[in-house]
Write a protein that holds these residues in place. Structure first.
Motif, mmCIF file in Angstrom:
data_model
loop_
_atom_site.group_PDB
_atom_site.id
_atom_site.type_symbol
_atom_site.label_atom_id
_atom_site.label_comp_id
_atom_site.label_asym_id
_atom_site.label_seq_id
_atom_site.Cartn_x
_atom_site.Cartn_y
_atom_site.Cartn_z
ATOM 1 N N HIS A 1 -2.985 3.715 2.280
ATOM 2 C CA HIS A 1 -1.872 3.658 3.227
ATOM 3 C C HIS A 1 -2.375 3.389 4.637
ATOM 4 C CE1 HIS A 1 0.948 6.328 0.535
ATOM 5 N NE2 HIS A 1 0.416 5.310 -0.116
ATOM 6 N N CYS B 1 0.832 -1.206 0.000
ATOM 7 C CA CYS B 1 0.000 0.000 0.000
ATOM 8 C C CYS B 1 0.866 1.254 0.000
ATOM 9 C CB CYS B 1 -0.910 0.003 1.226
ATOM 10 S SG CYS B 1 -2.224 -1.236 1.211
ATOM 11 N N ARG B 2 1.880 1.267 0.832
ATOM 12 C CA ARG B 2 2.674 2.484 1.049
ATOM 13 C C ARG B 2 3.630 2.773 -0.102
ATOM 14 N NH1 ARG B 2 5.612 6.176 1.082
ATOM 15 N NH2 ARG B 2 6.480 7.347 2.862
ATOM 16 N N ASN C 1 1.535 1.601 -4.111
ATOM 17 C CA ASN C 1 0.205 2.134 -4.442
ATOM 18 C C ASN C 1 -0.822 1.044 -4.731
ATOM 19 O OD1 ASN C 1 1.014 4.906 -4.246
ATOM 20 N ND2 ASN C 1 2.040 4.677 -6.237
ATOM 21 N N ASP D 1 6.522 7.373 8.404
ATOM 22 C CA ASP D 1 5.091 7.293 8.701
ATOM 23 C C ASP D 1 4.865 7.176 10.205
ATOM 24 O OD1 ASP D 1 5.821 5.881 6.074
ATOM 25 O OD2 ASP D 1 3.702 6.316 5.762
#
Length: 262
Positions: free
Chosen positions: A74, A66-67, A70, A101
């Motif tokens: 996220h 996800c991070r 894509n 993050d």
């Protein structure tokens, strides 16, 4: 898009995240993991024994996809709370890849960068992790061992895709290591940041965390020989676990055939 982490309940009672170790693997993270346990933390590291590795490994892989690629929304603070569970300190890949993050989502957490010279790190990685990732038998067995081996291999390979696009043998891997460390150094405020070199010991760590210095030597574990011995033992256990049901079925048949034909 539905994510694995969305199926996890949000913990009702959870320790705050206190420490994020941004150093990559083979920079003394295993020794720091034991040191943090001694200091009263509950740290997560890849060497931590867990009840269901498949669940956590798959979630970390999802978080990376996800991070960095894509492939979904996220992870936010609630998602990382679901992922980390009882752990109040996060070390090693893939957690170290999320240092930025985690710094933003948990501003109260302290950031530690474990590091060493780029040449010694490059040599250590190529004497330990890379041969394990490329071991032919493991890359075959992963398709018949879905509980730990397949999720673990996928997670580590995804982490190295983030680090170096799985270009393990290129000299550019050294530069990726240096670039990662510099991003951390310049991305964290000094009062929340500690850089630890191999051999620094208890004093800078305890001063940074504001805890007493233990009356015992600082841990030194998981050197090259220990890593490779542990990996070999784990591989043998996986192979034995896969063969045991077959042997349990074959041996009685062989004994019965021998008795009938004798």
């Amino acid at each position: 898009m539905s994510r694995l982490i969305d199926k996890e309940p949000l913990p009702t009672h959870q320790k705050p995240l206190r420490v994020v170790v941004a150093g990559l693997s083979r920079t003394g993270t295993a020794s720091l993991y034991v040191a943090l346990q001694e200091l009263g933390f509950t740290p997560w590291h890849m060497c931590e024994p867990i009840d269901d590795p498949r669940q956590m490994y798959n979630q970390w892989t999802e978080a990376m996809n996800c991070r960095f690629f894509n492939q979904g929304r996220h992870y936010d603070r609630d998602d990382f709370d679901r992922l980390r569970g009882k752990y109040d300190a996060l070390l090693d890949i893939p957690a170290s890849l999320f240092w930025e993050d985690l710094r933003r989502l948990y501003p109260e957490a302290k950031i530690i960068l474990t590091t060493r010279s780029a040449d010694s790190w490059f040599q250590s990685v190529h004497n330990t992790i890379i041969p394990w990732l490329e071991k032919p038998i493991l890359n075959v067995l992963q398709f018949v061992e879905p509980r730990r081996l397949r999720p673990e291999l996928r997670m580590v390979k995804t982490a190295y895709k983030v680090i170096c696009n799985n270009d393990y043998r290129s000299d550019s891997l050294r530069q990726r290591f240096l670039d990662h460390n510099n991003r951390v150094r310049f991305g964290v405020q000094s009062e929340s940041f500690l850089e630890m070199q191999l051999g620094d010991g208890w004093e800078p760590l305890c001063a940074f965390l504001r805890v007493p210095v233990p009356d015992k030597p600082y841990p030194k574990i998981n050197n090259t020989n220990e890593f490779n011995q542990g990996a070999s033992e784990a591989d043998a256990a996986i192979l034995g676990g896969l063969l045991r049901p077959w042997l349990a079925a074959i041996v009685p048949i062989a004994v019965a055939a021998w008795w009938l034909l004798a």
